[in-house]
Design a protein around this motif. Structure first.
Motif, PDB file in Angstrom:
ATOM      1  N   TRP A   1       0.846  -1.210   0.000  1.00 48.73           N
ATOM      2  CA  TRP A   1       0.000   0.000   0.000  1.00 48.73           C
ATOM      3  C   TRP A   1       0.874   1.250   0.000  1.00 48.73           C
ATOM      4  O   TRP A   1       0.603   2.213  -0.723  1.00 48.73           O
ATOM      5  N   LEU A   2       1.951   1.231   0.784  1.00 54.98           N
ATOM      6  CA  LEU A   2       2.877   2.360   0.800  1.00 54.98           C
ATOM      7  C   LEU A   2       3.516   2.561  -0.571  1.00 54.98           C
ATOM      8  O   LEU A   2       3.569   3.678  -1.096  1.00 54.98           O
ATOM      9  N   GLU A   3       3.988   1.474  -1.173  1.00 50.46           N
ATOM     10  CA  GLU A   3       4.694   1.571  -2.448  1.00 50.46           C
ATOM     11  C   GLU A   3       3.782   2.013  -3.598  1.00 50.46           C
ATOM     12  O   GLU A   3       4.163   2.811  -4.449  1.00 50.46           O
ATOM     13  N   THR A   4       2.558   1.471  -3.588  1.00 50.47           N
ATOM     14  CA  THR A   4       1.673   1.697  -4.732  1.00 50.47           C
ATOM     15  C   THR A   4       0.967   3.043  -4.673  1.00 50.47           C
ATOM     16  O   THR A   4       0.792   3.711  -5.706  1.00 50.47           O
ATOM     17  N   TYR A   5       0.554   3.464  -3.483  1.00 49.53           N
ATOM     18  CA  TYR A   5      -0.278   4.663  -3.364  1.00 49.53           C
ATOM     19  C   TYR A   5       0.359   5.792  -2.565  1.00 49.53           C
ATOM     20  O   TYR A   5       0.340   6.954  -2.987  1.00 49.53           O
ATOM     21  N   THR A   6       0.917   5.446  -1.395  1.00 49.38           N
ATOM     22  CA  THR A   6       1.338   6.502  -0.486  1.00 49.38           C
ATOM     23  C   THR A   6       2.486   7.328  -1.049  1.00 49.38           C
ATOM     24  O   THR A   6       2.403   8.565  -1.113  1.00 49.38           O
ATOM     25  N   PHE A   7       3.542   6.674  -1.425  1.00 45.84           N
ATOM     26  CA  PHE A   7       4.717   7.415  -1.865  1.00 45.84           C
ATOM     27  C   PHE A   7       4.448   8.245  -3.122  1.00 45.84           C
ATOM     28  O   PHE A   7       4.839   9.422  -3.180  1.00 45.84           O
ATOM     29  N   PRO A   8       3.777   7.719  -4.156  1.00 47.17           N
ATOM     30  CA  PRO A   8       3.484   8.571  -5.319  1.00 47.17           C
ATOM     31  C   PRO A   8       2.603   9.772  -4.980  1.00 47.17           C
ATOM     32  O   PRO A   8       2.799  10.867  -5.537  1.00 47.17           O
ATOM     33  N   THR A   9       1.651   9.582  -4.070  1.00 49.94           N
ATOM     34  CA  THR A   9       0.783  10.696  -3.673  1.00 49.94           C
ATOM     35  C   THR A   9       1.581  11.779  -2.941  1.00 49.94           C
ATOM     36  O   THR A   9       1.390  12.980  -3.173  1.00 49.94           O
ATOM     37  N   GLU A  10       2.493  11.362  -2.065  1.00 49.82           N
ATOM     38  CA  GLU A  10       3.246  12.331  -1.270  1.00 49.82           C
ATOM     39  C   GLU A  10       4.250  13.116  -2.112  1.00 49.82           C
ATOM     40  O   GLU A  10       4.664  14.217  -1.727  1.00 49.82           O
ATOM     41  N   ARG A  11       4.613  12.578  -3.245  1.00 52.92           N
ATOM     42  CA  ARG A  11       5.579  13.265  -4.113  1.00 52.92           C
ATOM     43  C   ARG A  11       5.113  14.674  -4.491  1.00 52.92           C
ATOM     44  O   ARG A  11       5.919  15.602  -4.646  1.00 52.92           O
ATOM     45  N   LYS A  12       3.813  14.847  -4.635  1.00 55.06           N
ATOM     46  CA  LYS A  12       3.244  16.112  -5.120  1.00 55.06           C
ATOM     47  C   LYS A  12       3.376  17.256  -4.126  1.00 55.06           C
ATOM     48  O   LYS A  12       3.124  18.418  -4.465  1.00 55.06           O
ATOM     49  N   PHE A  13       3.782  16.948  -2.875  1.00 55.58           N
ATOM     50  CA  PHE A  13       3.741  17.974  -1.832  1.00 55.58           C
ATOM     51  C   PHE A  13       4.999  18.836  -1.783  1.00 55.58           C
ATOM     52  O   PHE A  13       5.148  19.668  -0.880  1.00 55.58           O
ATOM     53  N   SER A  14       5.872  18.676  -2.783  1.00 55.64           N
ATOM     54  CA  SER A  14       6.942  19.672  -2.952  1.00 55.64           C
ATOM     55  C   SER A  14       6.375  20.966  -3.526  1.00 55.64           C
ATOM     56  O   SER A  14       7.030  22.012  -3.470  1.00 55.64           O
ATOM     57  N   ASP A  15       5.171  20.902  -4.065  1.00 53.29           N
ATOM     58  CA  ASP A  15       4.491  22.064  -4.650  1.00 53.29           C
ATOM     59  C   ASP A  15       3.672  22.760  -3.567  1.00 53.29           C
ATOM     60  O   ASP A  15       2.671  22.204  -3.090  1.00 53.29           O
ATOM     61  N   PRO A  16       4.052  23.966  -3.149  1.00 55.27           N
ATOM     62  CA  PRO A  16       3.330  24.645  -2.076  1.00 55.27           C
ATOM     63  C   PRO A  16       1.843  24.882  -2.374  1.00 55.27           C
ATOM     64  O   PRO A  16       1.015  24.818  -1.462  1.00 55.27           O
ATOM     65  N   GLU A  17       1.533  25.151  -3.642  1.00 57.69           N
ATOM     66  CA  GLU A  17       0.125  25.390  -3.980  1.00 57.69           C
ATOM     67  C   GLU A  17      -0.702  24.126  -3.800  1.00 57.69           C
ATOM     68  O   GLU A  17      -1.819  24.167  -3.259  1.00 57.69           O
TER      69      GLU A  17
END
Length: 440
Positions: free
Chosen positions: A101-117
């Protein structure tokens, strides 16, 4: 004197049934205060008094407006001690277990949070959802990106909420795009502590994700930060899943247990919050009690990921500090009422009966005590911050029908916990200001 029904200045008064806790009902007979016709008096965002309407009404200055919530129940706001705001958009994602679950969903989703907006937009939705469900304080995981923490605290501060959050520290066993280093993780965390900890109602949590994603060097630096800033929080995961426990054993073969890894690096202390704690032994539990480290139980998430059942009996035998959490996005609801529903079933499956009074304690004062915030949030003692919610026993046809047939406080609370959800929260107040009103 200024009268303000929605702001946090001046004198406010609310008439309803009132319930708050003074002790854990599992260990004390006189653990709560219940006023069937009660009055909550708030002044400048803090509780001035709470008690029987008949006894307190004459203490109000002449002409004070009283918000009439009769037929409803006012309790302290719910406290969610473990939740991931970046996982809001991946809630209810299918996977056979925690690690995939971490590999498939969590990590790809969290990648986007380098974008402040992007982080800011999710933070706004996340906080709206918490308040809609009656949660006024949460211990929140951000991502490895400092921008995610800035976005969260900026939004929380704008709403004057009592929130705890931290940057995830993660320097191995994760995608390169989410990896910091031992040094950068500690440096960025310290910068965020200096900027945000105790700024208004914001509090910082040192946040190594979990032992497998931190090198020994990073864990060492996290422990040093925890010692250098003893009034900060520390949050992480422990003993959630048997595969995870086995993985930790292979990575730290000298440790007596998974929990012992954190203990070795000085991470067990007051204000340390450990999520899950399913696969602990009695030596672990005794160490948690000794160090005043707290458990964040996540029943909805544990069932969803098939992780296991929390053992109430063994934890209570050691008097380990307990609190309740949704663990979104492993958990499948932001609602602490729905989380109580799952906690009750987890307890029953493990041979423990969990009364409704204790479930409400765990979601309010239990959380405050676990966070070392008793007297600040979690009940209605004089001087506490006026974070409270209005629960409506008539919120749905089924809940209304069942509530009309209850003949004790325990039955009423049980109906709210087993049949309630976000619709049950008629209004939410933070520091005396209305921050959510249900749309009928």
């Amino acid at each position: 004197m200024a009268i303000n029904s929605t702001g946090n200045t001046g004198l406010q008064a609310y008439r309803a049934s009132l319930l708050h806790f003074t002790n854990d009902p599992a260990f004390h007979q006189q653990a709560y205060a219940w006023h069937e016709d009660g009055l909550l008096i708030v002044n400048d965002g803090k509780v001035q008094a709470a008690g029987d309407y008949a006894q307190l009404k004459n203490s109000l200055p002449e002409g004070t407006a009283v918000q009439d919530y009769r037929g409803k129940l006012i309790t302290p706001g719910f406290i969610d001690t473990h939740i991931h705001y970046p996982q809001t958009d991946m809630i209810a994602s299918p996977a056979p277990g925690l690690l995939p679950w971490l590999e498939t969903y969590t990590f790809p989703t969290e990648r986007k949070f380098s974008d402040p907006e992007h982080a800011g937009e999710v933070a706004r939705f996340f906080l709206d959802e918490l308040l809609r469900c009656g949660t006024t304080t949460a211990m929140v995981y951000c991502t490895v990106h400092p921008e995610s923490v800035e976005a969260f605290f900026t939004e929380s501060e704008a709403r004057n909420l009592r929130m705890v959050a931290g940057k995830v520290m993660m320097d191995r066993n994760c995608p390169e795009f989410l990896r910091d280093t031992a040094e950068s993780g500690a440096r960025e965390s310290e910068d965020l502590i200096k900027k945000w900890h105790k700024r208004g109602r914001q509090l910082y949590a040192i946040t190594p994700r979990f032992a497998p994603t931190s090198t020994e060097a990073q864990l060492q630096l996290a422990g040093e930060l925890a010692r250098a800033y003893p009034d900060t929080y520390l949050q992480t995961h422990v003993a959630e899943n048997t595969d995870e426990v086995a993985w930790v054993k292979s990575l730290f073969p000298k440790a007596r247990s998974y929990l012992d890894v954190y203990d070795h690096y000085g991470m067990m202390r007051p204000r340390a919050m450990y999520a899950h704690c399913i696969w602990l032994d009695d030596a672990d539990r005794a160490r948690m009690a000794e160090t005043h480290s707290a458990v964040s139980m996540c029943p909805t998430s544990n069932l969803f990921l098939g992780s296991g059942l929390f053992n109430f009996e063994r934890a209570d035998a050691q008097h380990v500090p307990l609190s309740l959490a949704t663990d979104v996005g492993g958990g499948t609801s932001f609602s602490m009422l729905q989380t109580m529903n799952e906690a009750y079933k987890v307890a029953r499956m493990g041979g423990t009966y969990l009364p409704a009074l204790r479930m409400f304690y765990l979601a309010t004062l239990g959380g405050a005590r676990s966070m070392q915030l008793e007297g600040t949030i979690g009940n209605f003692v004089a001087g506490a911050e006026a974070d409270f919610i209005v629960l409506d026993p008539q919120a749905t046809p089924l809940l209304a029908r069942r509530s009309s047939r209850t003949d004790s406080l325990e039955e009423l609370l049980f109906a709210l916990a087993l049949l309630g959800d976000d619709r049950t929260v008629a209004a939410t107040y933070a520091a005396g200001r209305q921050v959510h009103l249900r749309k009928d």
